[in-house]
Scaffold this motif. Structure first.
Motif, short mmCIF file in Angstrom:
data_model
loop_
_atom_site.label_atom_id
_atom_site.label_comp_id
_atom_site.label_asym_id
_atom_site.label_seq_id
_atom_site.Cartn_x
_atom_site.Cartn_y
_atom_site.Cartn_z
N HIS A 29 0.83 -1.20 0.00
CA HIS A 29 0.00 0.00 0.00
C HIS A 29 0.87 1.26 0.00
CE1 HIS A 29 0.63 -1.50 4.11
NE2 HIS A 29 0.82 -0.25 4.43
N GLY A 35 -8.88 2.39 5.64
CA GLY A 35 -8.88 0.99 6.02
C GLY A 35 -8.51 0.84 7.48
N SER A 43 -5.19 -3.38 5.87
CA SER A 43 -6.11 -3.79 4.82
C SER A 43 -6.91 -2.58 4.37
CB SER A 43 -7.06 -4.89 5.31
OG SER A 43 -6.35 -6.06 5.67
N ALA A 44 -7.00 -2.36 3.07
CA ALA A 44 -7.67 -1.18 2.53
C ALA A 44 -9.17 -1.41 2.38
CB ALA A 44 -7.07 -0.82 1.17
N ASP A 45 -9.92 -0.34 2.59
CA ASP A 45 -11.36 -0.36 2.30
C ASP A 45 -11.56 -0.17 0.80
OD1 ASP A 45 -11.82 -0.54 5.01
OD2 ASP A 45 -12.31 1.59 5.25
N LYS A 46 -12.53 -0.87 0.23
CA LYS A 46 -12.84 -0.68 -1.19
C LYS A 46 -14.28 -1.09 -1.47
CE LYS A 46 -11.27 -3.58 -4.22
NZ LYS A 46 -10.37 -4.38 -5.06
N THR A 134 -18.77 1.28 6.14
CA THR A 134 -18.08 0.06 5.77
C THR A 134 -18.61 -1.14 6.54
OG1 THR A 134 -16.34 0.45 7.43
CG2 THR A 134 -15.94 1.29 5.20
N GLY A 136 -16.64 -4.52 7.52
CA GLY A 136 -15.30 -5.09 7.37
C GLY A 136 -14.44 -4.13 6.56
N THR A 137 -13.89 -4.61 5.47
CA THR A 137 -13.09 -3.75 4.58
C THR A 137 -13.87 -3.38 3.32
OG1 THR A 137 -12.07 -5.68 3.52
CG2 THR A 137 -10.91 -4.70 5.41
N GLN A 138 -15.17 -3.63 3.31
CA GLN A 138 -15.98 -3.30 2.15
C GLN A 138 -16.71 -1.97 2.37
OE1 GLN A 138 -18.63 -6.56 1.29
NE2 GLN A 138 -16.98 -7.88 0.55
N ASP A 312 -5.33 3.69 12.89
CA ASP A 312 -5.49 2.42 12.18
C ASP A 312 -4.65 1.32 12.82
OD1 ASP A 312 -7.23 3.46 10.31
OD2 ASP A 312 -5.69 3.84 8.80
#
Length: 327
Positions: A29, A35, A43-46, A134, A136-138, A312
């Motif tokens: 990253h 995230g 872990s990134a959010d997306k 969000t 989780g990471t979604q 984070d």
């Protein structure tokens, strides 16, 4: 739920590569992404499902300090296009439609100049905020709100505006702010690079993405066949043998080469990252070139308060007890 916004305005470093002509490809990253970290791993959010539908409200708040002949929705469409046309980036953004909403609604990703609903303070200098939800990471939802009555300035919808109706106010380009907020919408946090669109303080006008912005966006949503080949530089930052968390490390080209020259709306800039708990970093998204690697403390103008990086990782703040070094 996460809220991101934009405002008015003795060490040794071990690097795996310092000056390179072709760089290695690594999954890591850069810039900063929204995230969280678990077990020291970020872990990134997306957005999990593409494309993401966006609705633009044409309902402008009464008394909004919005000046110019270009419609608000046109400015937003131009900002969306700036991201959609970025190289190496498989944009998650779908077609934007218009509505007349005055507040956020479940199931709708709204961009509006419609209210002060997020609780803008008259004196905190916040121009706009992006609120992401969000699981989780979604990322499952996001809304962008512009401050309808920012203190000390007015928003200009085009370059014909040279003065605000209130003589003491200064002109702030709306598209500059919108492009920044859409970066948050897709999952980018602030960047520590002053020349990046994602820098936490807005210039008067800057509507072209930087290399740093492109690197971050294309890391989250890479094209299967990139427009320009890229790689990364890895290393670690230590102070007297101990790891330095949150050092700002960036790679700056030392040549006049521009591998993104086929994309005239992309500005050549450094590309940066903050170090993790072990002091390690990987600056990804770099096109083939020669680079100088620089490490500096995050002590202004952007500082720990402008980033989620420390929280984070469950830390109170990043480390700033060192001076700038380069290799």
């Amino acid at each position: 739920m996460k809220t991101s916004g934009i405002r008015f305005p003795a060490m040794c470093m071990a690097s795996a590569l310092v000056a390179v002509t072709l760089i290695h490809v690594v999954p890591a990253h850069s810039y900063l992404l929204l995230g969280g970290a678990s077990g020291g791993k970020f872990s990134a959010d997306k957005w999990p499902t593409l494309p993401v539908t966006v609705q633009i409200s044409t309902n402008i708040a009464p008394g909004a300090k919005l000046v110019g002949g270009t419609h608000f929705e046109t400015v937003i469409q131009n900002s969306l296009a700036t991201w959609n046309q970025a190289p190496n980036f498989q944009s998650p953004l779908g077609a934007a439609t218009l509505d007349t909403l005055t507040a956020a609604q479940n199931g709708i990703n709204l961009i509006c100049f419609c209210s002060s609903n997020p609780g803008f303070s008259a004196n905190d200098g916040t121009l706009a905020v992006t609120v992401t939800t969000t699981s989780g990471t979604q990322i499952i939802g996001a809304n962008i709100f512009f401050n309808p009555q920012p203190s000390g300035l007015c928003f200009a919808t085009d370059t014909s505006v040279t003065a605000c109706p209130t003589a003491s106010d200064t002109v702030q380009d709306l598209q500059t702010v919108a492009t920044h907020e859409i970066g948050h919408f897709i999952g980018l946090d602030h960047s520590a690079l002053a020349r990046a669109v994602m820098f936490p303080f807005a210039p008067d006008r800057e509507t072209h993405l930087s290399w740093d912005d492109v690197a971050g966006a294309s890391l989250i949503y890479p094209k299967s066949a990139p427009d320009v080949a890229t790689g990364g530089i890895s290393g670690a930052v230590t102070l007297n043998g101990s790891s330095v968390f949150g050092a700002h490390v960036y790679a700056n080209s030392t040549t006049g080469s521009n591998p993104f020259s086929g994309f005239p709306n992309i500005r050549k800039t450094p590309v940066g990252i903050l170090t993790d708990m072990s002091g390690a970093y990987t600056i990804a998204g770099l096109p083939p070139d020669k680079y100088e690697v620089i490490a500096e403390p995050l002590d202004g103008p952007a500082d720990n308060s402008n980033f989620d990086w420390a929280s984070d990782f469950g830390q109170g703040a990043v480390k700033t007890n060192f001076t700038t070094r380069w290799h």
